[in-house]
Scaffold this motif. Structure first.
Motif, PDB file in Angstrom:
ATOM      1  N   VAL A  17     126.483  93.265 -31.860  1.00  0.00           N
ATOM      2  CA  VAL A  17     127.595  93.415 -32.792  1.00  0.00           C
ATOM      3  C   VAL A  17     127.437  94.769 -33.482  1.00  0.00           C
ATOM      4  O   VAL A  17     126.357  95.348 -33.491  1.00  0.00           O
ATOM      5  N   HIS A  18     128.545  95.261 -34.031  1.00  0.00           N
ATOM      6  CA  HIS A  18     128.476  96.443 -34.878  1.00  0.00           C
ATOM      7  C   HIS A  18     129.579  96.348 -35.911  1.00  0.00           C
ATOM      8  O   HIS A  18     130.497  95.536 -35.768  1.00  0.00           O
ATOM      9  N   ASN A  19     129.502  97.153 -36.937  1.00  0.00           N
ATOM     10  CA  ASN A  19     130.431  97.041 -38.056  1.00  0.00           C
ATOM     11  C   ASN A  19     131.633  97.978 -37.946  1.00  0.00           C
ATOM     12  O   ASN A  19     132.187  98.399 -38.946  1.00  0.00           O
ATOM     13  N   PHE A  20     132.050  98.281 -36.734  1.00  0.00           N
ATOM     14  CA  PHE A  20     133.214  99.125 -36.498  1.00  0.00           C
ATOM     15  C   PHE A  20     133.967  98.587 -35.285  1.00  0.00           C
ATOM     16  O   PHE A  20     133.472  97.724 -34.562  1.00  0.00           O
ATOM     17  N   TYR A  21     135.177  99.073 -35.096  1.00  0.00           N
ATOM     18  CA  TYR A  21     135.996  98.680 -33.955  1.00  0.00           C
ATOM     19  C   TYR A  21     135.518  99.405 -32.707  1.00  0.00           C
ATOM     20  O   TYR A  21     135.020 100.525 -32.774  1.00  0.00           O
ATOM     21  N   PHE A  73     135.760 103.335 -33.973  1.00  0.00           N
ATOM     22  CA  PHE A  73     136.388 103.749 -35.229  1.00  0.00           C
ATOM     23  C   PHE A  73     136.234 102.639 -36.264  1.00  0.00           C
ATOM     24  O   PHE A  73     135.981 101.489 -35.917  1.00  0.00           O
ATOM     25  N   ASP A  74     136.394 102.997 -37.524  1.00  0.00           N
ATOM     26  CA  ASP A  74     136.341 101.975 -38.564  1.00  0.00           C
ATOM     27  C   ASP A  74     137.675 101.940 -39.301  1.00  0.00           C
ATOM     28  O   ASP A  74     138.565 102.749 -39.034  1.00  0.00           O
ATOM     29  N   GLU A  75     137.789 101.004 -40.214  1.00  0.00           N
ATOM     30  CA  GLU A  75     139.078 100.797 -40.874  1.00  0.00           C
ATOM     31  C   GLU A  75     139.520 101.998 -41.703  1.00  0.00           C
ATOM     32  O   GLU A  75     140.717 102.185 -41.923  1.00  0.00           O
ATOM     33  N   ARG A  76     138.584 102.839 -42.127  1.00  0.00           N
ATOM     34  CA  ARG A  76     138.963 104.037 -42.884  1.00  0.00           C
ATOM     35  C   ARG A  76     139.738 105.027 -42.028  1.00  0.00           C
ATOM     36  O   ARG A  76     140.437 105.889 -42.562  1.00  0.00           O
ATOM     37  N   SER A  77     139.627 104.905 -40.710  1.00  0.00           N
ATOM     38  CA  SER A  77     140.318 105.815 -39.800  1.00  0.00           C
ATOM     39  C   SER A  77     141.753 105.387 -39.520  1.00  0.00           C
ATOM     40  O   SER A  77     142.505 106.126 -38.896  1.00  0.00           O
ATOM     41  N   VAL A  78     142.124 104.200 -39.980  1.00  0.00           N
ATOM     42  CA  VAL A  78     143.463 103.666 -39.715  1.00  0.00           C
ATOM     43  C   VAL A  78     144.310 103.832 -40.976  1.00  0.00           C
ATOM     44  O   VAL A  78     143.918 103.406 -42.065  1.00  0.00           O
ATOM     45  N   ASN A  79     145.465 104.465 -40.799  1.00  0.00           N
ATOM     46  CA  ASN A  79     146.304 104.827 -41.942  1.00  0.00           C
ATOM     47  C   ASN A  79     147.070 103.665 -42.562  1.00  0.00           C
ATOM     48  O   ASN A  79     147.483 103.757 -43.702  1.00  0.00           O
ATOM     49  N   ASP A  80     147.319 102.612 -41.825  1.00  0.00           N
ATOM     50  CA  ASP A  80     148.230 101.566 -42.273  1.00  0.00           C
ATOM     51  C   ASP A  80     147.553 100.202 -42.169  1.00  0.00           C
ATOM     52  O   ASP A  80     147.029  99.843 -41.116  1.00  0.00           O
ATOM     53  N   LYS A  81     147.585  99.445 -43.237  1.00  0.00           N
ATOM     54  CA  LYS A  81     146.977  98.107 -43.239  1.00  0.00           C
ATOM     55  C   LYS A  81     147.659  97.182 -42.241  1.00  0.00           C
ATOM     56  O   LYS A  81     147.041  96.254 -41.727  1.00  0.00           O
ATOM     57  N   ASN A  82     148.932  97.411 -41.931  1.00  0.00           N
ATOM     58  CA  ASN A  82     149.633  96.592 -40.930  1.00  0.00           C
ATOM     59  C   ASN A  82     148.995  96.746 -39.555  1.00  0.00           C
ATOM     60  O   ASN A  82     148.926  95.792 -38.790  1.00  0.00           O
ATOM     61  N   ILE A  83     148.549  97.947 -39.248  1.00  0.00           N
ATOM     62  CA  ILE A  83     147.871  98.183 -37.970  1.00  0.00           C
ATOM     63  C   ILE A  83     146.577  97.378 -37.935  1.00  0.00           C
ATOM     64  O   ILE A  83     146.275  96.713 -36.941  1.00  0.00           O
ATOM     65  N   LEU A  84     145.821  97.402 -39.031  1.00  0.00           N
ATOM     66  CA  LEU A  84     144.578  96.634 -39.091  1.00  0.00           C
ATOM     67  C   LEU A  84     144.837  95.136 -38.944  1.00  0.00           C
ATOM     68  O   LEU A  84     144.090  94.426 -38.268  1.00  0.00           O
ATOM     69  N   ASN A 123     141.453 114.902 -40.066  1.00  0.00           N
ATOM     70  CA  ASN A 123     142.842 114.433 -40.150  1.00  0.00           C
ATOM     71  C   ASN A 123     143.508 114.411 -38.782  1.00  0.00           C
ATOM     72  O   ASN A 123     144.269 113.492 -38.475  1.00  0.00           O
ATOM     73  N   TYR A 124     143.230 115.404 -37.966  1.00  0.00           N
ATOM     74  CA  TYR A 124     143.820 115.453 -36.632  1.00  0.00           C
ATOM     75  C   TYR A 124     143.341 114.276 -35.785  1.00  0.00           C
ATOM     76  O   TYR A 124     144.125 113.595 -35.137  1.00  0.00           O
ATOM     77  N   VAL A 125     142.032 114.009 -35.816  1.00  0.00           N
ATOM     78  CA  VAL A 125     141.470 112.896 -35.050  1.00  0.00           C
ATOM     79  C   VAL A 125     142.078 111.574 -35.526  1.00  0.00           C
ATOM     80  O   VAL A 125     142.437 110.719 -34.718  1.00  0.00           O
TER      81      VAL A 125
END
Length: 185
Positions: A17-21, A73-84, A123-125
């Protein structure tokens, strides 16, 4: 982002397991991914999204040669909570239409080739990653309904739920209309 082509048999991957997607995109070959309590079969251009803290591992098929890309990637890399939220609902193999799969592959290549280390890099990534996730969520087609292993997923659930009962190989085979030999395998 990692891209790797394997031509030789590799050592078994232990469950972890790991703590990221982990977005696992198969380019060539075939592989089985054990995620939580299910085994999913991936063919070229299939992908699977593994949520944080979910037990998983790769299981090699007979022909162990394959090429894959993994995006971590982790949740900080996702801009929208709906995506998460949608990613949290995602279970099983995602098979994209060919046009969408090609676009995702192009975005993956952008991530692989991003070497600029300037003030815009992070930001680009993130933008490319978010575009890729939106594209996947818009075009997803879960194969789980067509996956031949769906019957075995039901069998596994039945066995788990029958913990206090005496069940036999033949009774389970009869209940689910499969041969004992196939069920045993």
């Amino acid at each position: 982002v990692e891209r790797e082509r394997r031509e030789k048999k590799m050592a078994d991957v232990v469950k972890h397991v790991h703590n990221f997607y982990e977005l696992y995109f198969l380019i060539d070959g075939q592989i089985d991914k054990f995620v939580e309590n299910r085994t999913h079969h991936l063919k070229p251009f299939d992908l699977i999204i593994i949520r944080p803290n979910v037990l998983h591992r790769a299981l090699l098929c007979k022909d162990y040669r394959h090429e894959r890309v993994v995006v971590y990637f982790d949740e900080r890399s996702v801009n929208d909570k709906n995506i998460l939220e949608k990613l949290a609902e995602q279970k099983g193999v995602v098979s994209l239409p060919l046009v969408a799969a090609k676009r995702v592959f192009k975005l993956i290549n952008i991530l692989l080739n991003e070497t600029e280390n300037d003030i815009y890099h992070d930001n680009y990534v993130k933008c490319v990653l978010n575009e890729m996730l939106i594209l996947i969520l818009r075009n997803q087609f879960s194969k789980s309904a067509n996956y031949a292993g769906i019957k075995f997923e039901k069998i596994i659930d039945y066995v788990r739920e029958s913990t206090g009962e005496a069940i036999t190989l033949s009774s389970v085979a009869q209940k689910f209309f499969v041969s004992e030999a196939h069920l045993s395998r």
